[in-house]
Design a protein around this motif. Structure first.
Motif, PDB file in Angstrom:
ATOM      1  N   GLN A 110       4.306  -1.332 -24.990  1.00 59.11           N
ATOM      2  CA  GLN A 110       4.510   0.116 -25.084  1.00 59.11           C
ATOM      3  C   GLN A 110       4.993   0.555 -26.469  1.00 59.11           C
ATOM      4  O   GLN A 110       5.196   1.735 -26.716  1.00 59.11           O
ATOM      5  CB  GLN A 110       5.507   0.582 -24.018  1.00 59.11           C
ATOM      6  N   GLN A 136       5.231   1.928 -30.008  1.00 56.39           N
ATOM      7  CA  GLN A 136       4.392   2.916 -30.677  1.00 56.39           C
ATOM      8  C   GLN A 136       4.553   2.931 -32.188  1.00 56.39           C
ATOM      9  O   GLN A 136       3.645   3.350 -32.899  1.00 56.39           O
ATOM     10  CB  GLN A 136       4.688   4.310 -30.123  1.00 56.39           C
ATOM     11  N   ALA A 174      -0.600   0.170 -27.930  1.00 59.85           N
ATOM     12  CA  ALA A 174      -0.017   1.510 -27.847  1.00 59.85           C
ATOM     13  C   ALA A 174       0.465   2.015 -29.209  1.00 59.85           C
ATOM     14  O   ALA A 174       0.897   3.168 -29.330  1.00 59.85           O
ATOM     15  CB  ALA A 174       1.147   1.521 -26.849  1.00 59.85           C
TER      16      ALA A 174
END
Length: 179
Positions: A6, A8, A29
């Motif tokens: 996850q 970023q 991501a």
């Protein structure tokens, strides 16, 4: 094993990298990636295929990486809106076509360019281009003409003795930096 699927935003500055790490391909991501600042990753010479899975990547900073050409894999990163290739001795070696239809901000400052790269003409979404500190930038201005959305153009220390006539076609310009 820790999973960072996850994640970023990742900065790999001051890491002494010599190639793009294979592990990056699992970080799908990612929207922002900094591979180099302050000359610490000079000599990044491969592993570009590991960027291909980063389809959500919007901001990519590859300044000071010792690049002598723009990696062809960049054209696959179609979500890019900001690309920083500054302080690389690219010497007019952007040889592949660009499909970066969403690219808005491009930094090619201090890349040893002697002409505006032809590939810029295909980047119609550009709103900001920095060509500063390319001390002998003397040609290729016609490649800027299709950039009708360009608002900010930085040409500091480019050895210009006059504003290139072709820039008059850029009617959206609100800022031109000359010195």
């Amino acid at each position: 094993m820790v999973s960072l699927t996850q994640l970023q935003d990742l900065a790999l500055a001051q890491c002494g990298l010599t190639a793009v790490p294979e592990q990056l391909s699992a970080l799908t991501a990612l929207t922002k990636l900094v591979l180099s600042i302050l000359f610490h990753n000079v000599g990044l010479h491969g592993g570009w295929q590991h960027l291909l899975c980063l389809t959500h990547l919007q901001h990519l900073n590859m300044s000071d990486c010792g690049l002598t050409a723009a990696p062809k894999q960049l054209s696959v990163l179609t979500a890019l809106t900001h690309l920083d290739l500054s302080y690389n001795s690219m010497l007019n070696r952007w040889q592949h076509p660009c499909r970066l239809n969403h690219l808005q901000d491009l930094n090619l400052a201090s890349c040893g360019l002697t002409a505006v790269p032809e590939q810029l003409s295909a980047l119609a979404a550009l709103t900001c281009v920095d060509l500063s500190y390319n001390n002998y930038l003397v040609g290729g201005w016609q490649h800027m003409s299709p950039l009708i959305q360009l608002r900010d153009l930085r040409l500091h220390c480019c050895g210009l003795t006059a504003v290139p006539e072709q820039l008059s076609a850029l009617t959206a310009l609100t800022h031109v930096g000359l010195s």
